[in-house]
Design a protein around this motif. Structure first.
Motif, PDB file in Angstrom:
ATOM      1  N   GLU A  77      -2.821  -1.969 -13.954  1.00  0.00           N
ATOM      2  CA  GLU A  77      -1.861  -0.853 -14.093  1.00  0.00           C
ATOM      3  C   GLU A  77      -1.376  -0.378 -12.727  1.00  0.00           C
ATOM      4  O   GLU A  77      -0.223  -0.004 -12.561  1.00  0.00           O
ATOM      5  CB  GLU A  77      -2.496   0.315 -14.848  1.00  0.00           C
ATOM      6  CG  GLU A  77      -2.665   0.087 -16.317  1.00  0.00           C
ATOM      7  CD  GLU A  77      -1.399   0.390 -17.100  1.00  0.00           C
ATOM      8  OE1 GLU A  77      -0.562   1.188 -16.645  1.00  0.00           O
ATOM      9  OE2 GLU A  77      -1.256  -0.187 -18.188  1.00  0.00           O
ATOM     10  N   LEU A  78      -2.275  -0.375 -11.748  1.00  0.00           N
ATOM     11  CA  LEU A  78      -1.876   0.003 -10.392  1.00  0.00           C
ATOM     12  C   LEU A  78      -0.884  -1.017  -9.839  1.00  0.00           C
ATOM     13  O   LEU A  78       0.083  -0.646  -9.167  1.00  0.00           O
ATOM     14  CB  LEU A  78      -3.090   0.125  -9.472  1.00  0.00           C
ATOM     15  CG  LEU A  78      -2.802   0.541  -8.026  1.00  0.00           C
ATOM     16  CD1 LEU A  78      -2.056   1.864  -7.954  1.00  0.00           C
ATOM     17  CD2 LEU A  78      -4.091   0.598  -7.222  1.00  0.00           C
ATOM     18  N   ALA A  79      -1.101  -2.281 -10.141  1.00  0.00           N
ATOM     19  CA  ALA A  79      -0.157  -3.317  -9.700  1.00  0.00           C
ATOM     20  C   ALA A  79       1.232  -3.032 -10.274  1.00  0.00           C
ATOM     21  O   ALA A  79       2.235  -3.125  -9.553  1.00  0.00           O
ATOM     22  CB  ALA A  79      -0.648  -4.702 -10.116  1.00  0.00           C
ATOM     23  N   VAL A  80       1.302  -2.677 -11.544  1.00  0.00           N
ATOM     24  CA  VAL A  80       2.591  -2.331 -12.153  1.00  0.00           C
ATOM     25  C   VAL A  80       3.208  -1.133 -11.429  1.00  0.00           C
ATOM     26  O   VAL A  80       4.397  -1.129 -11.107  1.00  0.00           O
ATOM     27  CB  VAL A  80       2.425  -2.027 -13.663  1.00  0.00           C
ATOM     28  CG1 VAL A  80       3.701  -1.439 -14.254  1.00  0.00           C
ATOM     29  CG2 VAL A  80       2.026  -3.282 -14.424  1.00  0.00           C
ATOM     30  N   GLU A  81       2.395  -0.121 -11.157  1.00  0.00           N
ATOM     31  CA  GLU A  81       2.856   1.078 -10.448  1.00  0.00           C
ATOM     32  C   GLU A  81       3.455   0.720  -9.089  1.00  0.00           C
ATOM     33  O   GLU A  81       4.422   1.327  -8.645  1.00  0.00           O
ATOM     34  CB  GLU A  81       1.679   2.042 -10.282  1.00  0.00           C
ATOM     35  CG  GLU A  81       1.987   3.295  -9.524  1.00  0.00           C
ATOM     36  CD  GLU A  81       2.769   4.318 -10.329  1.00  0.00           C
ATOM     37  OE1 GLU A  81       3.302   5.243  -9.697  1.00  0.00           O
ATOM     38  OE2 GLU A  81       2.873   4.184 -11.561  1.00  0.00           O
ATOM     39  N   LEU A  82       2.875  -0.276  -8.429  1.00  0.00           N
ATOM     40  CA  LEU A  82       3.333  -0.680  -7.100  1.00  0.00           C
ATOM     41  C   LEU A  82       4.374  -1.796  -7.150  1.00  0.00           C
ATOM     42  O   LEU A  82       4.813  -2.272  -6.108  1.00  0.00           O
ATOM     43  CB  LEU A  82       2.139  -1.136  -6.258  1.00  0.00           C
ATOM     44  CG  LEU A  82       1.109  -0.054  -5.927  1.00  0.00           C
ATOM     45  CD1 LEU A  82      -0.124  -0.668  -5.286  1.00  0.00           C
ATOM     46  CD2 LEU A  82       1.729   1.010  -5.034  1.00  0.00           C
ATOM     47  N   ARG A  98       8.992  -3.571   1.544  1.00  0.00           N
ATOM     48  CA  ARG A  98       8.977  -5.006   1.265  1.00  0.00           C
ATOM     49  C   ARG A  98       7.585  -5.589   1.134  1.00  0.00           C
ATOM     50  O   ARG A  98       7.348  -6.437   0.292  1.00  0.00           O
ATOM     51  CB  ARG A  98       9.754  -5.758   2.344  1.00  0.00           C
ATOM     52  CG  ARG A  98      11.227  -5.477   2.255  1.00  0.00           C
ATOM     53  CD  ARG A  98      11.996  -6.285   3.267  1.00  0.00           C
ATOM     54  NE  ARG A  98      13.386  -5.847   3.261  1.00  0.00           N
ATOM     55  CZ  ARG A  98      14.376  -6.590   2.836  1.00  0.00           C
ATOM     56  NH1 ARG A  98      14.150  -7.803   2.409  1.00  0.00           N
ATOM     57  NH2 ARG A  98      15.597  -6.130   2.852  1.00  0.00           N
ATOM     58  N   SER A  99       6.657  -5.169   1.975  1.00  0.00           N
ATOM     59  CA  SER A  99       5.343  -5.827   1.934  1.00  0.00           C
ATOM     60  C   SER A  99       4.383  -5.083   1.003  1.00  0.00           C
ATOM     61  O   SER A  99       4.393  -3.855   0.909  1.00  0.00           O
ATOM     62  CB  SER A  99       4.743  -5.937   3.338  1.00  0.00           C
ATOM     63  OG  SER A  99       4.034  -4.788   3.696  1.00  0.00           O
ATOM     64  N   ALA A 100       3.550  -5.861   0.349  1.00  0.00           N
ATOM     65  CA  ALA A 100       2.542  -5.301  -0.549  1.00  0.00           C
ATOM     66  C   ALA A 100       1.564  -4.434   0.237  1.00  0.00           C
ATOM     67  O   ALA A 100       1.145  -3.373  -0.231  1.00  0.00           O
ATOM     68  CB  ALA A 100       1.802  -6.433  -1.254  1.00  0.00           C
ATOM     69  N   ARG A 101       1.226  -4.866   1.430  1.00  0.00           N
ATOM     70  CA  ARG A 101       0.318  -4.102   2.299  1.00  0.00           C
ATOM     71  C   ARG A 101       0.896  -2.723   2.584  1.00  0.00           C
ATOM     72  O   ARG A 101       0.197  -1.715   2.475  1.00  0.00           O
ATOM     73  CB  ARG A 101       0.089  -4.869   3.598  1.00  0.00           C
ATOM     74  CG  ARG A 101      -0.844  -4.210   4.571  1.00  0.00           C
ATOM     75  CD  ARG A 101      -0.958  -5.042   5.858  1.00  0.00           C
ATOM     76  NE  ARG A 101      -1.984  -4.547   6.722  1.00  0.00           N
ATOM     77  CZ  ARG A 101      -1.849  -3.472   7.503  1.00  0.00           C
ATOM     78  NH1 ARG A 101      -0.733  -2.794   7.511  1.00  0.00           N
ATOM     79  NH2 ARG A 101      -2.850  -3.079   8.264  1.00  0.00           N
ATOM     80  N   ASP A 102       2.174  -2.673   2.936  1.00  0.00           N
ATOM     81  CA  ASP A 102       2.820  -1.388   3.217  1.00  0.00           C
ATOM     82  C   ASP A 102       2.845  -0.489   1.986  1.00  0.00           C
ATOM     83  O   ASP A 102       2.686   0.724   2.085  1.00  0.00           O
ATOM     84  CB  ASP A 102       4.246  -1.595   3.732  1.00  0.00           C
ATOM     85  CG  ASP A 102       4.286  -2.157   5.141  1.00  0.00           C
ATOM     86  OD1 ASP A 102       3.240  -2.150   5.825  1.00  0.00           O
ATOM     87  OD2 ASP A 102       5.376  -2.622   5.557  1.00  0.00           O
ATOM     88  N   ARG A 103       3.024  -1.074   0.803  1.00  0.00           N
ATOM     89  CA  ARG A 103       3.029  -0.282  -0.429  1.00  0.00           C
ATOM     90  C   ARG A 103       1.659   0.345  -0.682  1.00  0.00           C
ATOM     91  O   ARG A 103       1.566   1.516  -1.043  1.00  0.00           O
ATOM     92  CB  ARG A 103       3.429  -1.146  -1.624  1.00  0.00           C
ATOM     93  CG  ARG A 103       4.879  -1.542  -1.606  1.00  0.00           C
ATOM     94  CD  ARG A 103       5.243  -2.370  -2.803  1.00  0.00           C
ATOM     95  NE  ARG A 103       6.574  -2.944  -2.630  1.00  0.00           N
ATOM     96  CZ  ARG A 103       7.174  -3.664  -3.533  1.00  0.00           C
ATOM     97  NH1 ARG A 103       6.597  -3.899  -4.702  1.00  0.00           N
ATOM     98  NH2 ARG A 103       8.377  -4.161  -3.301  1.00  0.00           N
ATOM     99  N   VAL A 104       0.605  -0.425  -0.477  1.00  0.00           N
ATOM    100  CA  VAL A 104      -0.743   0.099  -0.688  1.00  0.00           C
ATOM    101  C   VAL A 104      -1.047   1.198   0.322  1.00  0.00           C
ATOM    102  O   VAL A 104      -1.553   2.271  -0.038  1.00  0.00           O
ATOM    103  CB  VAL A 104      -1.793  -1.031  -0.616  1.00  0.00           C
ATOM    104  CG1 VAL A 104      -3.210  -0.469  -0.594  1.00  0.00           C
ATOM    105  CG2 VAL A 104      -1.623  -1.990  -1.791  1.00  0.00           C
ATOM    106  N   LEU A 105      -0.721   0.979   1.585  1.00  0.00           N
ATOM    107  CA  LEU A 105      -0.986   1.988   2.612  1.00  0.00           C
ATOM    108  C   LEU A 105      -0.138   3.245   2.392  1.00  0.00           C
ATOM    109  O   LEU A 105      -0.614   4.366   2.618  1.00  0.00           O
ATOM    110  CB  LEU A 105      -0.761   1.402   4.010  1.00  0.00           C
ATOM    111  CG  LEU A 105      -1.756   0.298   4.400  1.00  0.00           C
ATOM    112  CD1 LEU A 105      -1.396  -0.288   5.760  1.00  0.00           C
ATOM    113  CD2 LEU A 105      -3.190   0.816   4.374  1.00  0.00           C
ATOM    114  N   HIS A 106       1.084   3.075   1.936  1.00  0.00           N
ATOM    115  CA  HIS A 106       1.947   4.219   1.617  1.00  0.00           C
ATOM    116  C   HIS A 106       1.335   5.021   0.463  1.00  0.00           C
ATOM    117  O   HIS A 106       1.307   6.255   0.492  1.00  0.00           O
ATOM    118  CB  HIS A 106       3.347   3.726   1.251  1.00  0.00           C
ATOM    119  CG  HIS A 106       4.324   4.811   0.989  1.00  0.00           C
ATOM    120  ND1 HIS A 106       4.427   5.441  -0.237  1.00  0.00           N
ATOM    121  CD2 HIS A 106       5.255   5.387   1.795  1.00  0.00           C
ATOM    122  CE1 HIS A 106       5.380   6.356  -0.180  1.00  0.00           C
ATOM    123  NE2 HIS A 106       5.896   6.344   1.038  1.00  0.00           N
TER     124      HIS A 106
END
Length: 176
Positions: A140-145, A112-120
Motif C-alpha cells: 500500500e505504501l508503494a501505491v502511495e509513492l 523522479r527517483s524512488a529514493r527521493d520519494r521515500v526520503l521526502h
C-alpha cells in the motif's frame, strides 16, 4: 466497515462527510491502465470526503483499507454544526492539515527517483519523534509513492544498508 468494503462509489450523490474513529479509509480513482491512483487517505482522528461537499457527486471510489469505524455527518447536520465556532475552527484546521498532506503527496510523486520519494515522505510525514508509521502493508505504501513494491523494498534495503534509515517493519526513521 470491513477491509475492502466500499464507503461510496464514483457518481453517487454526496450526502455528507466522515470522521474516522478507528481504522483507515482511502479514496481512489482507476486510471485508463487499470491502476489505482490513491487520492486521499484518512486514518483515526481525521476527516474524510470533506472536499466532496463542494460537488453534487463523488468523483472517486472510497473503501476501507482495514477494519474501520466511521462517524457520518450528513450535509444538513454539517450546516447546523458550522454555527458552533469550536467545530468550525476544528474543521478549518483539519482541512488545512489535509491540504498540507495533499500538497506533499503531489510534490512527492513528481520526484523522479524512488529514493527521493521515500526520503521526502520521511521529511514531510514523520511524527514529532521523527518516526514515520505506516499502518498498512508495504504494498500500500508503494501505491502511495507511485512505485512498484519491488522498487520500494529495494530502496528501503539500500537506505538501511547505507545507515540512512532505521526500519522496524512498518516504521522508519531517518538517521542523518
Amino acid at each position: 466497515m470491513t477491509k475492502g468494503e466500499a464507503l461510496f462509489r464514483e457518481g453517487q450523490r454526496v450526502t455528507g462527510i466522515y470522521y474516522v474513529i478507528s481504522g483507515e479509509v482511502k479514496a481512489l480513482r482507476h486510471t485508463s491502465a487499470s491502476d489505482e491512483a490513491v487520492m486521499v487517505r484518512a486514518k483515526a482522528g481525521e476527516l474524510f470526503a470533506e472536499s466532496a461537499i463542494a460537488a453534487p457527486r463523488y468523483t472517486c471510489d472510497a473503501m476501507a483499507v482495514k477494519p474501520s469505524e466511521l462517524l457520518f455527518l450528513a450535509n444538513e447536520d454539517l450546516d447546523q454544526a458550522l454555527s458552533d465556532s469550536e467545530f468550525t475552527k476544528a474543521l478549518f484546521l483539519a482541512n488545512a492539515a489535509n491540504a498540507r498532506r495533499q500538497c506533499s503527496r503531489y510534490e512527492r510523486v513528481r520526484l523522479r527517483s524512488a529514493r527521493d520519494r521515500v526520503l521526502h515522505l520521511l521529511a514531510c510525514e514523520s511524527g514529532p519523534d521523527g518516526i514515520f508509521h505506516w499502518p498498512a502493508p508495504l504494498t500500500e505504501l508503494a501505491v502511495e509513492l507511485a512505485l512498484e513494491p519491488e522498487t520500494l523494498y529495494r530502496v528501503l534495503r539500500e537506505l538501511e544498508t547505507a545507515n540512512e534509515i532505521i526500519r522496524d517493519k512498518r516504521s522508519f526513521r531517518r538517521i542523518s
